[in-house]
Design an enzyme around this catalytic site. Structure first.
Site, PDB file in Angstrom:
ATOM      1  N   ARG A 196       1.312   1.648  -6.033  1.00 11.46           N
ATOM      2  CA  ARG A 196       1.521   0.699  -4.945  1.00 11.46           C
ATOM      3  C   ARG A 196       0.242  -0.038  -4.553  1.00 11.46           C
ATOM      4  O   ARG A 196       0.276  -0.959  -3.744  1.00 11.46           O
ATOM      5  CB  ARG A 196       2.089   1.421  -3.718  1.00 11.46           C
ATOM      6  CG  ARG A 196       3.432   2.086  -3.952  1.00 11.46           C
ATOM      7  CD  ARG A 196       3.944   2.752  -2.697  1.00 11.46           C
ATOM      8  NE  ARG A 196       4.193   1.794  -1.641  1.00 11.46           N
ATOM      9  CZ  ARG A 196       5.325   1.125  -1.475  1.00 11.46           C
ATOM     10  NH1 ARG A 196       6.328   1.316  -2.314  1.00 11.46           N
ATOM     11  NH2 ARG A 196       5.475   0.272  -0.481  1.00 11.46           N
ATOM     12  N   GLU A 231       0.374  -9.866 -17.851  1.00 10.44           N
ATOM     13  CA  GLU A 231       0.104  -9.025 -16.692  1.00 10.44           C
ATOM     14  C   GLU A 231      -0.549  -7.693 -17.054  1.00 10.44           C
ATOM     15  O   GLU A 231      -1.248  -7.114 -16.220  1.00 10.44           O
ATOM     16  CB  GLU A 231       1.372  -8.807 -15.861  1.00 10.44           C
ATOM     17  CG  GLU A 231       2.458  -7.983 -16.489  1.00 10.44           C
ATOM     18  CD  GLU A 231       3.678  -7.865 -15.578  1.00 10.44           C
ATOM     19  OE1 GLU A 231       3.570  -8.133 -14.372  1.00 10.44           O
ATOM     20  OE2 GLU A 231       4.762  -7.514 -16.087  1.00 10.44           O
ATOM     21  N   ASN A 287       0.794  -0.223   5.952  1.00 10.18           N
ATOM     22  CA  ASN A 287       1.271  -1.021   4.824  1.00 10.18           C
ATOM     23  C   ASN A 287       1.959  -2.254   5.382  1.00 10.18           C
ATOM     24  O   ASN A 287       2.881  -2.142   6.182  1.00 10.18           O
ATOM     25  CB  ASN A 287       2.261  -0.208   3.975  1.00 10.18           C
ATOM     26  CG  ASN A 287       2.895  -1.039   2.879  1.00 10.18           C
ATOM     27  OD1 ASN A 287       2.307  -1.995   2.384  1.00 10.18           O
ATOM     28  ND2 ASN A 287       4.106  -0.673   2.478  1.00 10.18           N
ATOM     29  N   GLY A 288       1.506  -3.445   4.959  1.00  8.34           N
ATOM     30  CA  GLY A 288       2.121  -4.678   5.428  1.00  8.34           C
ATOM     31  C   GLY A 288       1.096  -5.673   5.918  1.00  8.34           C
ATOM     32  O   GLY A 288      -0.109  -5.530   5.692  1.00  8.34           O
ATOM     33  N   CYS A 319       0.845  -1.195   0.000  1.00  5.57           N
ATOM     34  CA  CYS A 319       0.000   0.000   0.000  1.00  5.57           C
ATOM     35  C   CYS A 319       0.879   1.243   0.000  1.00  5.57           C
ATOM     36  O   CYS A 319       2.085   1.184   0.197  1.00  5.57           O
ATOM     37  CB  CYS A 319      -0.902  -0.010   1.228  1.00  5.57           C
ATOM     38  SG  CYS A 319      -1.907  -1.505   1.374  1.00  5.57           S
ATOM     39  N   HIS A 346       8.058 -30.987 -26.707  1.00  7.65           N
ATOM     40  CA  HIS A 346       7.776 -31.825 -25.545  1.00  7.65           C
ATOM     41  C   HIS A 346       6.471 -31.423 -24.859  1.00  7.65           C
ATOM     42  O   HIS A 346       6.317 -31.617 -23.649  1.00  7.65           O
ATOM     43  CB  HIS A 346       8.938 -31.764 -24.554  1.00  7.65           C
ATOM     44  CG  HIS A 346      10.213 -32.319 -25.096  1.00  7.65           C
ATOM     45  ND1 HIS A 346      10.428 -33.662 -25.283  1.00  7.65           N
ATOM     46  CD2 HIS A 346      11.329 -31.689 -25.545  1.00  7.65           C
ATOM     47  CE1 HIS A 346      11.632 -33.858 -25.791  1.00  7.65           C
ATOM     48  NE2 HIS A 346      12.200 -32.669 -25.970  1.00  7.65           N
ATOM     49  N   LYS A 372       3.109  -2.580  -7.381  1.00 10.13           N
ATOM     50  CA  LYS A 372       4.506  -2.425  -7.783  1.00 10.13           C
ATOM     51  C   LYS A 372       5.463  -3.153  -6.862  1.00 10.13           C
ATOM     52  O   LYS A 372       6.378  -3.821  -7.312  1.00 10.13           O
ATOM     53  CB  LYS A 372       4.853  -0.935  -7.822  1.00 10.13           C
ATOM     54  CG  LYS A 372       6.238  -0.641  -8.357  1.00 10.13           C
ATOM     55  CD  LYS A 372       6.324  -0.961  -9.825  1.00 10.13           C
ATOM     56  CE  LYS A 372       7.687  -0.696 -10.410  1.00 10.13           C
ATOM     57  NZ  LYS A 372       7.792  -1.208 -11.774  1.00 10.13           N
ATOM     58  N   LYS A 402       5.010 -10.078 -19.486  1.00 11.40           N
ATOM     59  CA  LYS A 402       4.552  -8.718 -19.771  1.00 11.40           C
ATOM     60  C   LYS A 402       3.175  -8.736 -20.428  1.00 11.40           C
ATOM     61  O   LYS A 402       2.300  -7.947 -20.093  1.00 11.40           O
ATOM     62  CB  LYS A 402       5.543  -8.006 -20.692  1.00 11.40           C
ATOM     63  CG  LYS A 402       6.770  -7.491 -20.006  1.00 11.40           C
ATOM     64  CD  LYS A 402       6.445  -6.325 -19.106  1.00 11.40           C
ATOM     65  CE  LYS A 402       7.491  -6.189 -18.016  1.00 11.40           C
ATOM     66  NZ  LYS A 402       7.425  -7.180 -16.955  1.00 11.40           N
ATOM     67  N   GLU A 434       9.994 -13.437 -20.135  1.00 15.08           N
ATOM     68  CA  GLU A 434       9.650 -12.060 -19.772  1.00 15.08           C
ATOM     69  C   GLU A 434       8.597 -11.495 -20.715  1.00 15.08           C
ATOM     70  O   GLU A 434       7.689 -10.781 -20.293  1.00 15.08           O
ATOM     71  CB  GLU A 434      10.919 -11.193 -19.785  1.00 15.08           C
ATOM     72  CG  GLU A 434      10.699  -9.723 -19.508  1.00 15.08           C
ATOM     73  CD  GLU A 434      10.127  -9.415 -18.142  1.00 15.08           C
ATOM     74  OE1 GLU A 434       9.733  -8.253 -17.919  1.00 15.08           O
ATOM     75  OE2 GLU A 434      10.056 -10.320 -17.286  1.00 15.08           O
ATOM     76  N   TRP A 483      -3.635  -1.858  -1.548  1.00 19.13           N
ATOM     77  CA  TRP A 483      -3.653  -3.135  -2.261  1.00 19.13           C
ATOM     78  C   TRP A 483      -4.119  -4.168  -1.242  1.00 19.13           C
ATOM     79  O   TRP A 483      -3.469  -4.389  -0.226  1.00 19.13           O
ATOM     80  CB  TRP A 483      -2.259  -3.488  -2.789  1.00 19.13           C
ATOM     81  CG  TRP A 483      -2.241  -4.716  -3.646  1.00 19.13           C
ATOM     82  CD1 TRP A 483      -2.556  -4.809  -4.953  1.00 19.13           C
ATOM     83  CD2 TRP A 483      -1.868  -6.038  -3.231  1.00 19.13           C
ATOM     84  NE1 TRP A 483      -2.403  -6.090  -5.403  1.00 19.13           N
ATOM     85  CE2 TRP A 483      -1.984  -6.879  -4.371  1.00 19.13           C
ATOM     86  CE3 TRP A 483      -1.447  -6.608  -2.026  1.00 19.13           C
ATOM     87  CZ2 TRP A 483      -1.696  -8.241  -4.330  1.00 19.13           C
ATOM     88  CZ3 TRP A 483      -1.161  -7.966  -1.985  1.00 19.13           C
ATOM     89  CH2 TRP A 483      -1.287  -8.760  -3.121  1.00 19.13           C
TER      90      TRP A 483
END
Length: 608
Positions: free
Chosen positions: A27, A488, A100-101, A2, A504, A603, A485, A481, A74
């Site tokens: 955030r 997401e 935050n946490g 957050c 395979h 983030k 990208k 990557e 968040w």
């Protein structure tokens, strides 16, 4: 994950808090709220969703106050709705907190508090307000200090009380808190951009510290109550770096900043005259480096993909066996940690919970560690023996772009540093690698000229719901990557694979509805990748090829091509990463997705 912002001073507090929250929305954006104190009363405004919803609520019912706190959330504990939005208050409505946490054992704390307190939300954060209430006797700083002794986990929070005018108390145990110093005004925030247009003078609050802010200054104490100090830092980058600067989205701006970020990360890091490479803060001696027999690289998400590239770089240049492990798996894998093992931890923010926990485990074993990080003074940099900073500047877009490519640059520099120290390559090869590094920013600028081509391809392919990304050797991590990208920010299902593994299993997915993005360079696995491309082609698969400029052979096979300059093999992933970023960006924009704030993501992942 957050965002927190707080202010005490003489300015109008509400616009300042809202502006700070907008700069911290990366955030978390499940809900937002502010609390200000005016006329001896607490005024709270909260809303679900993004900050624009909060702004509308404030427009309809503007609060008055002289100091206050803001929060963008968040969600972890409790659904993302208005009820669970911060700020949270105590039973009397006199004490307000933003947090935050995640608190450990919060259910047992909640059960105990429920005997004497009315718990109004589903969050663990609200419990902090009630604990402060229990410990409050007129001194908010002391009440916060006592509260820190009753909770555990990763937390950063700030508190205000209507009974103590113009006082903010903040506490940190894990997630970052920045203290801003102005003239007769003081700030607290989760990150520098929230306050950068107001002050350039900041302190990075250390772990297990409490900061008491009022109009006269800042006092800092340990959780045990001892008065301590924090050094003052001058922020040198401009506020415009944390703004869009004419770009439609932060992500696009940050993609375009990569030549600059690469240049900043290599500047002053090596000398062509002496063939030397320099680290930032290195407490590991040459003798200790000479004894290293094994390297772990530990990271999450995009940083994990950077780690895979780093493995190729280190093993090629230094010839030390290197293993890449997810941070979330490292502690539980019973890793073999000893004096002859070096562990490299990579984190953009330096606050990633899983990566921090892994670093602390290595520290317990008194084994050597190196942090690669973009944030000066972050928790990770204090846990490791050595630090190599990526000078990418603030990255606001949730999807990592310039921090990824600068991590690759940092890993390459470290591999050369170790190669020089251990004499694993001749001086002529070391010089050639350094000379290639000097040409990298210009090569990145050349790749950006393909943006219009990539946008046109994205427009045509934005309607597909499944993609494969394929590469071999050092470009295989770029396939991973690229797939990350795309999924997401556009919410398209995408898978990244080593191209040789396609037969395979993934080859069963190939048809005219599943495009394959190949990352193919003219290197030692070039012909092998061509064979893989034919395997897709013969099954009516669509191929987008990211290839070296002028490669006619690939152009004949692929449906669409994106050309990049041919470059030093170990640095090629930095060149090929830019097109996969742009392709994902343009597809997401075409589909109407919020590329800067993709759903369910934040983030900095400061919870496990």
């Amino acid at each position: 994950m957050c965002g927190i912002v707080g202010y005490v001073g003489t300015r109008k507090v509400v616009p300042l808090l809202i502006d700070g929250l907008k700069k911290l929305e990366y955030r978390g954006y499940d809900s937002a709220g502010i609390a200000v104190i005016g006329g001896g009363e607490v005024h709270i405004r909260r809303s679900a969703g993004k900050i624009k919803n909060l702004e509308e609520m404030i427009r309809l019912s503007p609060p008055e106050g002289t100091y206050g706190l803001g929060h963008t959330r968040w969600a972890t504990h409790g659904r993302p709705n208005e009820e669970n939005a911060h700020p949270h208050k105590d039973c009397k409505g006199e004490i307000v907190i933003v947090h935050n946490g995640i608190l450990d054992k919060y259910l047992s704390i909640k059960e105990e508090l429920s005997k004497n307190h009315r718990i109004a939300t589903e969050t663990d954060s609200e419990l902090i307000a009630h604990l402060i209430e229990e410990n409050y006797d007129g001194d908010l700083g002391e009440a916060v200090r006592k509260t820190t002794k009753k909770i555990s986990g990763l937390f950063a929070f700030a508190a205000i009380s209507s009974r103590e005018p113009d006082v903010i108390v903040a506490a940190r145990s894990g997630p970052p808190l920045i203290l801003g110093v102005g003239k007769g005004e003081y700030f607290v925030a989760s990150d520098v951009p929230a306050i950068l247009n107001l002050t350039r003078d900041v302190m990075y609050l250390s772990n297990e510290r409490i900061a008491i802010l009022n109009k006269e200054g800042i006092q800092i104490k340990t959780f045990d109550g001892d008065i301590v100090s924090e050094p003052l830092h001058k922020i040198t980058w401009e506020p415009i770096m944390a703004q869009k600067a004419g770009f439609k989205h932060f992500m696009l701006k940050e993609i375009y900043e990569q030549p600059w970020a690469i240049r900043e990360t290599i500047t002053g890091r090596f000398s062509l005259e002496s063939n030397d490479v320099f680290l930032d803060e290195d407490k590991i001696t040459p003798d200790e480096y000479s004894k290293i027999q094994r390297i772990y690289i530990v990271a999450c998400g995009t940083s994990w993909h950077a780690s895979l590239v780093g493995k190729f770089m280190i093993e090629n240049l230094v010839r030390i066996p290197t293993e890449v492990i997810y941070s979330s798996e490292f502690r539980y894998a019973d890793p073999i940690i000893s004096d002859n093992v070096l562990t490299i931890f990579i984190s953009q923010s330096g606050e990633t919970a899983d990566t921090l926990a892994a670093a602390r485990l290595v520290r317990q074993f008194k084994s050597k560690s190196l942090a690669i990080c973009n944030v000066v003074g972050s928790s990770l940099t204090t846990e490791c023996d050595s630090v190599l900073y990526t000078h990418a500047g603030p990255e606001i877009g949730v999807a990592a772009t310039k921090t990824f490519t600068t991590q690759l640059v940092a890993l390459f520099l470290f591999a050369l540093y170790l190669a020089k120290m251990r004499k694993s390559i001749p001086d002529s090869q070391l010089r050639a690698q350094l000379e290639a590094l000097t040409k990298l920013p210009a090569a990145a600028e050349e790749v950006l000229k393909e943006d219009d081509t990539i946008a046109a391809i994205a427009k045509e392919y934005s309607y597909y719901e499944n993609f494969l990304y394929l590469g071999r050797g050092i470009n295989y991590p770029i396939a991973l990557e690229g797939a990350l990208k795309l999924k997401e920010i556009s919410y398209i299902h995408a898978e990244g694979y080593p191209a040789g593994e396609m037969k395979h299993g993934p080859i069963a997915l190939i048809d005219e509805k599943v495009p394959s993005v190949f990352i193919v360079a003219q290197d030692k696995v070039y012909e092998k990748v061509i064979s893989n491309m034919y395997e897709v082609k013969t099954r009516d698969g669509l191929i987008i090829a990211i290839m070296n400029r002028g490669d006619k052979k690939i152009a004949e096979i692929a449906n669409k091509i994106i050309e990049v300059p041919q470059f030093n093999e170990l640095l090629t992933p930095i060149i090929t990463a830019i097109p996969v970023q742009l392709l994902a960006y343009h597809i997401a924009v075409k589909r109407g997705a919020d590329v800067d704030q993709p759903r369910n993501l934040a983030k900095s992942v400061t919870v496990e």
